[in-house]
Write a protein that holds these residues in place. Structure first.
Motif, PDB file in Angstrom:
ATOM      1  N   TYR A  41      92.181  20.754 -20.057  1.00  0.00           N
ATOM      2  CA  TYR A  41      92.795  20.704 -21.343  1.00  0.00           C
ATOM      3  C   TYR A  41      94.023  21.151 -21.665  1.00  0.00           C
ATOM      4  O   TYR A  41      94.893  21.308 -22.519  1.00  0.00           O
ATOM      5  CB  TYR A  41      91.904  20.537 -22.500  1.00  0.00           C
ATOM      6  N   GLY A  42      94.117  22.416 -20.533  1.00  0.00           N
ATOM      7  CA  GLY A  42      95.261  23.350 -20.578  1.00  0.00           C
ATOM      8  C   GLY A  42      96.195  22.915 -19.541  1.00  0.00           C
ATOM      9  O   GLY A  42      97.173  23.740 -19.338  1.00  0.00           O
ATOM     10  N   ALA A  43      96.090  21.841 -18.937  1.00  0.00           N
ATOM     11  CA  ALA A  43      96.913  21.426 -17.683  1.00  0.00           C
ATOM     12  C   ALA A  43      98.234  20.897 -18.362  1.00  0.00           C
ATOM     13  O   ALA A  43      98.438  19.741 -18.992  1.00  0.00           O
ATOM     14  CB  ALA A  43      96.434  20.478 -17.010  1.00  0.00           C
ATOM     15  N   THR A  44      99.401  21.581 -18.257  1.00  0.00           N
ATOM     16  CA  THR A  44     100.725  21.158 -19.167  1.00  0.00           C
ATOM     17  C   THR A  44     101.745  20.667 -18.161  1.00  0.00           C
ATOM     18  O   THR A  44     102.796  20.163 -18.458  1.00  0.00           O
ATOM     19  CB  THR A  44     101.117  22.305 -19.927  1.00  0.00           C
ATOM     20  N   PHE A  45     101.384  20.687 -16.739  1.00  0.00           N
ATOM     21  CA  PHE A  45     102.543  20.113 -15.826  1.00  0.00           C
ATOM     22  C   PHE A  45     101.567  19.939 -14.634  1.00  0.00           C
ATOM     23  O   PHE A  45     100.579  20.648 -14.297  1.00  0.00           O
ATOM     24  CB  PHE A  45     103.615  20.945 -15.715  1.00  0.00           C
ATOM     25  N   GLU A  95     110.274  28.716  -7.268  1.00  0.00           N
ATOM     26  CA  GLU A  95     111.340  28.017  -7.787  1.00  0.00           C
ATOM     27  C   GLU A  95     110.740  26.407  -8.125  1.00  0.00           C
ATOM     28  O   GLU A  95     109.723  26.080  -7.156  1.00  0.00           O
ATOM     29  CB  GLU A  95     112.243  27.852  -6.606  1.00  0.00           C
ATOM     30  N   GLY A  96     111.234  25.733  -8.766  1.00  0.00           N
ATOM     31  CA  GLY A  96     111.242  24.305  -9.064  1.00  0.00           C
ATOM     32  C   GLY A  96     112.056  23.487  -9.492  1.00  0.00           C
ATOM     33  O   GLY A  96     112.999  24.011 -10.130  1.00  0.00           O
ATOM     34  N   LEU A  97     111.772  22.158  -9.814  1.00  0.00           N
ATOM     35  CA  LEU A  97     112.870  21.118 -10.277  1.00  0.00           C
ATOM     36  C   LEU A  97     111.772  20.231 -10.969  1.00  0.00           C
ATOM     37  O   LEU A  97     110.845  19.531 -10.395  1.00  0.00           O
ATOM     38  CB  LEU A  97     113.663  20.435  -9.016  1.00  0.00           C
ATOM     39  N   PHE A  98     112.703  19.817 -12.245  1.00  0.00           N
ATOM     40  CA  PHE A  98     111.864  18.793 -12.985  1.00  0.00           C
ATOM     41  C   PHE A  98     112.254  17.272 -12.123  1.00  0.00           C
ATOM     42  O   PHE A  98     113.228  17.005 -12.062  1.00  0.00           O
ATOM     43  CB  PHE A  98     112.150  18.919 -14.435  1.00  0.00           C
ATOM     44  N   TYR A 124     110.253  28.654 -16.278  1.00  0.00           N
ATOM     45  CA  TYR A 124     110.835  27.027 -16.803  1.00  0.00           C
ATOM     46  C   TYR A 124     110.308  26.765 -18.014  1.00  0.00           C
ATOM     47  O   TYR A 124     110.749  25.583 -18.689  1.00  0.00           O
ATOM     48  CB  TYR A 124     110.376  26.203 -15.673  1.00  0.00           C
ATOM     49  N   GLY A 125     109.865  27.651 -18.976  1.00  0.00           N
ATOM     50  CA  GLY A 125     109.720  27.358 -20.353  1.00  0.00           C
ATOM     51  C   GLY A 125     108.469  26.394 -20.773  1.00  0.00           C
ATOM     52  O   GLY A 125     108.830  25.679 -21.641  1.00  0.00           O
TER      53      GLY A 125
END
Length: 803
Positions: free
Chosen positions: A283-287, A332-335, A383-384
């Motif tokens: 339930y805490g998985a936001t991405f 590092e990441g990219l949406f 990444y906010g």
RNA sequence: GCCGGGAUGGCGAAACUGGCAGACGCAGCGGACUUAAAAUCCGCUGGCCGAAAGGCCGUGCAGGUUCGAGCCCUGCUCCCGGCACCA
């Protein structure tokens, strides 16, 4: 009969100082240089180490890890082989049927490098080294059944390694797959993950790079659970090695979760599957994140600019992984622009690409719970992304426990990250719909059940272990017995056409493709199935394949009809005592266990584990670093044997310290061992006739005689126990104590040792039993004493077969 | 970071797993033998105090359990090995 005790000068051999010009100057030393060849000849005549495998009623199979024939043995090697020899001789003395074979792990890079350097064929170079090393074993007095000697590079051996490959292929355990592999630019070869140390080639230290190639794999992962479970059977293995294998296999339980892709691309995936060990945090998985090299991105991301950015990230990650620098890379990441649907809440969850996810573990896709995972937290902060808490930590212990000092035990499960403290342990669920208030353990079971009922996930066991990459783009290895036919595709070479021989029309160059591709006679062949033109596989097998079954071949070393005789294998295996370096704690031992299990499933053997007892000895260092040819800090056994004799080398090597620990070589220590043997010889030699005399019934013993009698049996019992437990250092110490006691006794006036007296009897007993307990360690001198005292009339005519 | 192992004289190490800490070896010191040296043999050799007898202290650090702790328990420090962004 020698005079009881006129202070006898040490026996100087007639004709000058033993040991030649290098021998210690001006000393009275025992004539080891005459004794040792004599004893060795005796054992050769008796064929002491020959084993015809007929009687296995008291069988004892002792095996040293076979060496790579690099050319020279040094004192560091000796620890392994001397220990093995002591174990073999001990069991002979107990009346066991000992099988002690030796071979050479003879494929591998150094021979090929030598070929490039000297333009000598690898086979020639290797065979020369084997001959030389065999002579060195003899010099040490280390005995083997040389009749069974094998070398993995000879066709009569690698034929059966190829046969083994075919067996795995038939069972579907050998497969071809494309994989990013570690490539050593210096050796021009692919390396297994295991052969990469800190991002550099294990052998030459060159940083490795990644490269995509078609490779052969063995499906060891199919046996992961068995390999893990059966560790429990290995009670005779060091705990440390079992733990290392346990961690290497790396089992974890969790759940896979199916995430629907929102507005999926027509040609692309409609769902992504994640693996998590913490389904209670869902339930805490936001991405959700993917590694930038993930194949699904090809269809999920269509924007060319974004694709380019992802590829750049992928290259950077690959580079970093290859170099394996110690610093953890910045996350590092990219949406990706895409969203997934949460399987329980239906919430839209953004799909990101991130460089902190590795392909090849789990599904390669990770659901991220930033509130309860340090890596996800770091990424979310950068990444906010939302960081909702879904696990409540248990209440801190606030009791003031005086036994714990003045600290509160509040650290369990908390992690410091990016200036914050987050809870990563188990707890009680919050903000988790109907699971709120439930403890983590229970929630994991129930949430998994719900996902299963919704066909949105399932329980899953995940292993860290990867399949075994066995292809090598080198010449000096067993050719993989496969051909490629335009019509029939991959065709295994039929068993009756083995071996696929290594060609000799090869040019050895420092760079370029696999040498086998340069041999037209090798490359071009016909398809065994259709007879049409075909091309041979030019890869050779990892040398770990050679060594994964060699312990079986010793039983059938000359058998040209089969790899090994199953019936003999069942009678003589598992290996009772395996001895080798701890550097093989994971790979070699895991592979050998794997192959044994495959052969078990094929019905070719009926035991599940190849090695009943394992001993891993520490290495010998010089100047604090491992003794090795390349470091130039070796001690040559030839020199030591010439100066002090083989027995002294053996005593010193075993006395240097606890055998499982590393030990620093000390020349002064060798002197000490030498002194001990001299002392033994000096005392026993003038009293030889006392030894058989002590076989007479024990007379009434006076105080002095009784004291010696007790000291003798105390030492005997300690040495026996210590040797059985591989505590050679303390076992030898107890013999030194005994010689000290004997020495004090022996100084008494002549009258004390009149034949038939209690003192003479006790002295004879002490010397006789000391000779027996010392025999496995210092076999040459003890054999000599045994012979000269007339004790050899028993069954075997040697101290090692006392009848 | 996680897992495993370890820390004892000048040095390598013992201590039979809770019962005389330092066996055995190396190095060192003293003695015997020797014209002398080497080798050999005998003795001493954890620290402090003492002429000696003897006493006190001592197994990485801080506590605890026990008649008794190198060994068991709690918390640290440091060293070695393995794994390492493994979800």
């Amino acid at each position: 009969m020698p005079g009881p005790d006129t202070p006898t000068p040490a026996q100087s051999p007639p004709g000058g100082t033993p040991g030649g010009p290098g021998a210690p100057r001006g000393r009275d030393i025992y004539p080891f240089d005459e004794i040792e060849p004599r004893s060795r000849k005796r054992w050769a005549d008796l064929e002491l180490f020959r084993q015809d495998l007929e009687d296995n009623s008291k069988k004892f199979y002792v095996l040293n890890m076979f060496p790579y024939p690099s050319g020279d043995l040094h004192a560091g090697h000796g620890r392994n082989y001397i220990m093995g020899d002591v174990v073999a001789r001990l069991h002979m003395m107990r009346g066991h049927q000992v099988l002690a074979p030796m071979g050479f792990d003879a494929f591998g890079l150094p021979a090929e490098n030598a070929a490039i350097q000297n333009q000598t064929p690898p086979a020639e170079w290797t065979e020369r080294n084997i001959a030389r090393m065999r002579a060195q074993f003899d010099d040490w007095g280390v005995g083997f059944d040389w009749d069974r000697a094998l070398a993995s590079c000879r066709p009569d051996y690698y034929r059966w390694t190829q046969w083994l490959f075919l067996k795995l292929y038939e069972k579907g355990l050998a497969y071809r797959g494309s994989a990013p592999v570690n490539w050593c630019p210096n050796d021009k070869t692919v390396l297994a993950n295991e052969q990469v140390l800190d991002g550099a080639c294990e052998r030459c230290g060159t940083p490795v790079i990644l490269r995509e190639l078609e490779q052969w794999f063995f499906k060891i992962t199919e046996y992961a659970q068995q390999l893990l479970d059966d560790l429990a059977l290995l009670e005779g293995w060091p705990e440390k090695v079992r733990t290392m294998q346990h961690n290497w296999i790396g089992r974890s339980e969790g759940a896979e979760v199916h995430w629907q892709v929102e507005d999926p691309p027509h040609a692309g995936p409609h769902e992504l599957v994640t693996f998590t060990t913490r389904i209670d945090t869902i339930y805490g998985a936001t991405f959700v994140v993917l590694p930038p090299a993930h194949p699904a991105l090809a269809t999920l991301v269509t924007d060319p600019a974004l694709r380019e950015q992802i590829d750049t990230l992928a290259r950077a990650q690959a580079k970093h992984q290859a170099e394996h620098s110690f610093a953890e890379p910045v996350k590092e990441g990219l949406f990706t622009g895409r969203y997934l649907l949460h399987p329980l809440t239906g919430a839209r969850v953004p799909l990101w690409v991130a460089n902190y996810v590795v392909m090849g573990y789990g599904t390669g896709v990770v659901q991220c719970v930033p509130a309860h995972d340090t890596r996800d937290y770091e990424f979310a902060v950068k990444y906010g992304l939302a960081i909702p808490q879904v696990i409540a930590a248990p209440a801190m212990r606030e009791t003031w426990d005086p036994s714990r000092g003045d600290k509160l035990n509040d650290g369990e499960g908390w992690e410091q990250v990016a200036g914050a403290k987050i809870y990563v342990g188990d707890g009680v669920l919050v903000e988790s719909d109907k699971y709120t208030g439930m403890p983590s353990v229970e929630a994991r079971a129930q949430i998994t059940a719900e996902l299963e009922s919704k066909i949105a996930g399932r329980f899953r066991v995940q292993f860290r272990l990867r399949d075994w990459l066995v292809s090598r783009q080198r010449y000096w290895g067993a050719p993989i017995p496969v051909v490629y036919c335009n019509k029939d595709g991959v065709v295994p070479v039929p068993e009756d056409q083995l071996p696929v021989l290594l060609p000799t029309d090869i040019e050895f160059r420092p760079a370029g493709d696999s040498p086998l591709t340069t041999s037209p006679t090798f490359l071009e062949t016909t398809c065994p199935r259709c007879g049409g033109p075909a091309r041979r596989e030019t890869d050779t097998l990892d040398t770990f394949v050679d060594s994964s079954w060699y312990f079986l071949r010793f039983l059938s070393a000359h058998d040209s009809t089969q790899a090994f005789d199953s019936e003999a294998a069942d009678r003589w295996l598992p290996v009772d005592q395996y001895i080798g370096g701890v550097e093989h704690a994971i790979l070699h031992l895991l592979y050998a266990r794997f192959i044994t299990k495959v052969l078990f499933d094929l019905g070719l053997v009926h035991f599940r584990e190849p090695f009943r007892h394992l001993f891993t000895q520490g290495m010998i260092t010089k100047g604090g670093i491992k003794m090795s040819k390349s470091k130039g800090n070796t001690i040559a056994p030839d020199y030591l044997i010439k100066r002090y004799g083989a027995d002294t080398c053996r005593v010193y090597t075993l006395f240097i310290g606890p055998p499982e620990k590393d030990a620093e070589w000390s020349d002064a220590g060798v002197e000490g061992a030498f002194r001990f043997l001299n002392r033994y010889y000096r005392i026993v030699e003038p009293r030889l006739s006392l030894l058989p005399a002590s076989l007479a019934p024990m007379p009434a013993l006076g105080d002095r005689a009784l004291a010696l009698h007790r000291a003798t049996h105390h030492a005997l019992s300690r040495a026996t126990i210590d040797f059985a437990e591989f505590k050679f250092n303390t076992g030898i110490a107890s013999m030194m104590e005994l010689i000290n006691a004997i020495s004090l006794d022996a100084q008494d006036e002549p009258d004390s040792f009149v034949p038939g007296s209690d003192r003479a009897w006790a002295m004879g007993e002490a010397l006789r039993l000391l000779t027996i307990m010392l025999a496995p360690v210092a076999p040459h001198v003890c054999e000599e004493i045994w012979q000269r005292s007339g004790l050899s009339s028993g069954a075997g005519g040697t101290v090692f077969r006392m009848g």
